[in-house]
Each structure stands twice: as C-alpha cells, then as structure tokens.
Design a protein around this motif. Sequence first.
Motif, PDB file in Angstrom:
ATOM      1  N   SER A  35       2.931   1.460  -5.032  1.00  0.00           N
ATOM      2  CA  SER A  35       3.553   1.885  -3.699  1.00  0.00           C
ATOM      3  C   SER A  35       4.949   1.257  -3.721  1.00  0.00           C
ATOM      4  N   LYS A  36       5.166   0.192  -4.457  1.00  0.00           N
ATOM      5  CA  LYS A  36       6.606  -0.297  -4.341  1.00  0.00           C
ATOM      6  C   LYS A  36       7.786   0.344  -4.357  1.00  0.00           C
ATOM      7  N   GLY A  37       7.822   1.424  -5.222  1.00  0.00           N
ATOM      8  CA  GLY A  37       8.948   2.333  -5.448  1.00  0.00           C
ATOM      9  C   GLY A  37       9.689   2.862  -4.222  1.00  0.00           C
ATOM     10  N   GLY A 200       2.284   1.043 -17.131  1.00  0.00           N
ATOM     11  CA  GLY A 200       2.667   2.002 -16.131  1.00  0.00           C
ATOM     12  C   GLY A 200       3.090   3.268 -16.606  1.00  0.00           C
ATOM     13  N   THR A 201       3.940   3.879 -16.233  1.00  0.00           N
ATOM     14  CA  THR A 201       3.976   5.421 -16.139  1.00  0.00           C
ATOM     15  C   THR A 201       4.435   5.588 -17.829  1.00  0.00           C
ATOM     16  N   CYS A 202       5.064   4.881 -18.464  1.00  0.00           N
ATOM     17  CA  CYS A 202       5.130   5.177 -19.838  1.00  0.00           C
ATOM     18  C   CYS A 202       3.907   5.013 -20.757  1.00  0.00           C
ATOM     19  N   LEU A 219      -4.669   1.762 -15.697  1.00  0.00           N
ATOM     20  CA  LEU A 219      -2.997   1.864 -15.796  1.00  0.00           C
ATOM     21  C   LEU A 219      -2.820   1.812 -14.485  1.00  0.00           C
ATOM     22  N   ARG A 220      -1.391   1.299 -14.051  1.00  0.00           N
ATOM     23  CA  ARG A 220      -0.873   1.253 -12.747  1.00  0.00           C
ATOM     24  C   ARG A 220       0.505   2.202 -12.528  1.00  0.00           C
ATOM     25  N   MET A 221       0.321   3.317 -11.872  1.00  0.00           N
ATOM     26  CA  MET A 221       1.232   4.218 -11.771  1.00  0.00           C
ATOM     27  C   MET A 221       2.067   4.342 -10.575  1.00  0.00           C
ATOM     28  N   GLY A 222       3.238   4.318 -10.948  1.00  0.00           N
ATOM     29  CA  GLY A 222       4.540   4.382  -9.847  1.00  0.00           C
ATOM     30  C   GLY A 222       5.261   5.814 -10.008  1.00  0.00           C
ATOM     31  N   GLU A 223       6.121   5.469 -10.841  1.00  0.00           N
ATOM     32  CA  GLU A 223       7.073   6.529 -11.132  1.00  0.00           C
ATOM     33  C   GLU A 223       6.577   7.763 -11.482  1.00  0.00           C
ATOM     34  N   ALA A 224       5.662   8.086 -12.356  1.00  0.00           N
ATOM     35  CA  ALA A 224       5.296   9.550 -12.420  1.00  0.00           C
ATOM     36  C   ALA A 224       4.593  10.041 -11.245  1.00  0.00           C
TER      37      ALA A 224
END
Length: 357
Positions: A35-37, A200-202, A219-224
């Motif tokens: 959620s940081k983004g 993460g996303t990559c 995995l830890r998902m932010g940007e995607a």
Amino acid sequence: MSYPILRVHTGKIRENGERMIEECAKHGISLWGVSKGISAFPEIARTYKEAGFKVIADSRIANIKKMRASGVDSDYALIRIPMRSELEDVIENCNYSLVSDIGTIEAMSVVCARKKKEHKCVIMFDMGDLREGFWFTEIDSLAESIKKLSGFLKIAGVGANFSCASGVLPTNKNLSQLVNYGERLESALGYRLDIYSGGGTCSFVQMLRGNVPDRINSLRMGEALLLGKDTSFCIDIDMLNQDTMEIEAELVEVREKPTLPIGEIGRDAFGNVPVFEDRGNRLRGILGIGRQDVNINGLTPLDEGVKIITASSDHLLVDVEDCSKRPKVGDVLRFRPDYSAMLSSSTSPYVTKIFEG
Ligand SMILES: *Cc1c(COP(=O)(O)O)cnc(C)c1O
C-alpha cells in the motif's frame, strides 16, 4: 472540493488484485498487497481486502497504524527493514516484518518476549540489487544467532528484493539462488521455512513468463496492483487495468504566446538552463498544479493535443494548440500518473483525494 484532484477508481484496483491472486494461485504463489505507493489510504486497504489479500504490506509503521486505526482487519507486514527506534510499534502493530540485521532481530525477540507477543520475520538476502539483505556467507552465523532467540519471534521464511536500488531484475537464476540460500538456512536451523518471497511487480512479470522457480511461493505486489504496469520491464501488463487513477488540474490562464522566451536566459526556478525551440506563437495554458503537488515528470496527458512544457512549484505549463476544442480558463485537464506521480500526489497535502468505486 478544489483541484488538483487525485481520482482513484478502486473497482479497477480490486479487479487487478482479483486477477493477480487468481493467476498466482495457479503457480502456488500467494500475494501481499503493498500500500505504500499510494500512502495507504484506508479506502485502498479496504479494496485490497475485498480483492482477497490476506496480508497488507507497507514500508511505514505510520501507514500500518493508520490502516489499523481505520478498522481494516488484516495481517500487516512491515517491508522496510525496521529501525531500532520503532521496534515496540513494529511488534505491537505488525504480524510480519522483513529483516536484515542480526542485532535488530535479537532486539525484536526481546520485545516479543516482554510483550508475550508472536511476530514473524522474513530474512532478506541481497541477491545483487544492493539494497537490503544478508550475504549468503552469513547463513551459518545467522542460524546460530537465531537458535538463541526467545520462542516468540518466528522465522517465517526468506525473501529478496529486486529492481529497486540498482535495477537488478529477478531471473530464474537469482531466484533459484535465493531458494538455495533458504534451503541452506533451513538445514542450519533444522526446520522448514514457510515463505519464499521472491520480490515485487517485476517478479510477477517473470512468473507470467514462466521464469520463477517452484519453491517461490510469495510475492509482494505494489505497482502492478495499483497501476497495472511494471516500470522495471517498462511494460503495461495485459491482463490488468491501467486506467486506475487520474490527476485532474484546473486551467487558470489560456493565452497565445511565443514559444521562444523574450530576453536573456538565465536559470529557471530550479537552477536549470532551459532550452526552447522556436515554433512560432502557440496556445498555452497554465494549470494550478506544480511540483509541490506531484512529480511532473511522471504525468502523461490524457486529453488529446495537450503537451507538457515545463513546471514550477505551483504552475504547470501546457501547450494546448493541438486540442480540437480550444480549452478555456476553468476547464480541467486530466493526466495519468506513473508510480512517482502517484506517490508524490498521494503524499501531498495540497491534492484532494477522491476514491470512487
Ligand atoms: C515497495 C516494495 C515492494 C513492492 O514493489 P512493486 O514493484 O511496487 O510491486 C515489494 N517489496 C518491498 C521490500 C518493497 O519495498
């Protein structure tokens, strides 16, 4: 309600989450929602829960406390290596944390024992991106130290981070190496670890391409999740929505002006010497948004014919000559933010945030 506005379509983000969770389940991978983004607004945390994320992850304890305080019932993970000064808060408010310092791990274990509270940590390994993480050469001494800890601090697994400090991409090779380090730590500890957190996303993109080894299961998902994109591979992810949010700003002046400044050129407000191309007179607009509101370089105009010229702290200048309908003062122009623009606008107190379903 005044401009500038960051307008977020939570339904689109929820769809992204649902699709990613479903896709990852096929590969035996579960996801943490990062959620940081977007400054961890409670609306976002609720959206993540609706999508089915069991764990919400953030880099800042203040964000985690904010989400908890607004009543979002979830497991929470701190994904920035904890500071010694925040350990009380970390143990109190988080279920998981990513760790890379043995002294900090020992201090966390002491806090856990005193509070009689369980906490799970994920041991980070540096796989070459040179941000956080132990070196594999430290595995044996790490295991010896872990064996001496109070029973309240659990080692949940291992993890690594990519494409951050140095842009090093996750590959089958370095992820397999991470698995190897995790298995060496397991044999030194004498028990199996639950979590193999591969980035993460990559890493999600690599999973879609079949480049993630079997044992990676988290995995830890932010940007995607938030933007449907991956900056490190520079791609839009087909199966995800990119139209998840817009930034809206209001025109305060529209006037025909020369494209070449008049007079001697010194430095602009930020110390740069600007270069201009003479394109004759063109229609130019000033928007009431600037660098105090958003990272201007991360904005893409959504209205046909609008081009960004430059920006100062409080003004964004746009060329609107090519717009099919001549914009006027009071009109609103829309922009799609990239990760940096999302981050900066969600953090800026000058930007109104609107969450729509
Ligand atoms: C920000 C962050 C993530 C999320 O990365 P995205 O590329 O936005 O998916 C994952 N892990 C850690 C440790 C992070 O700091």
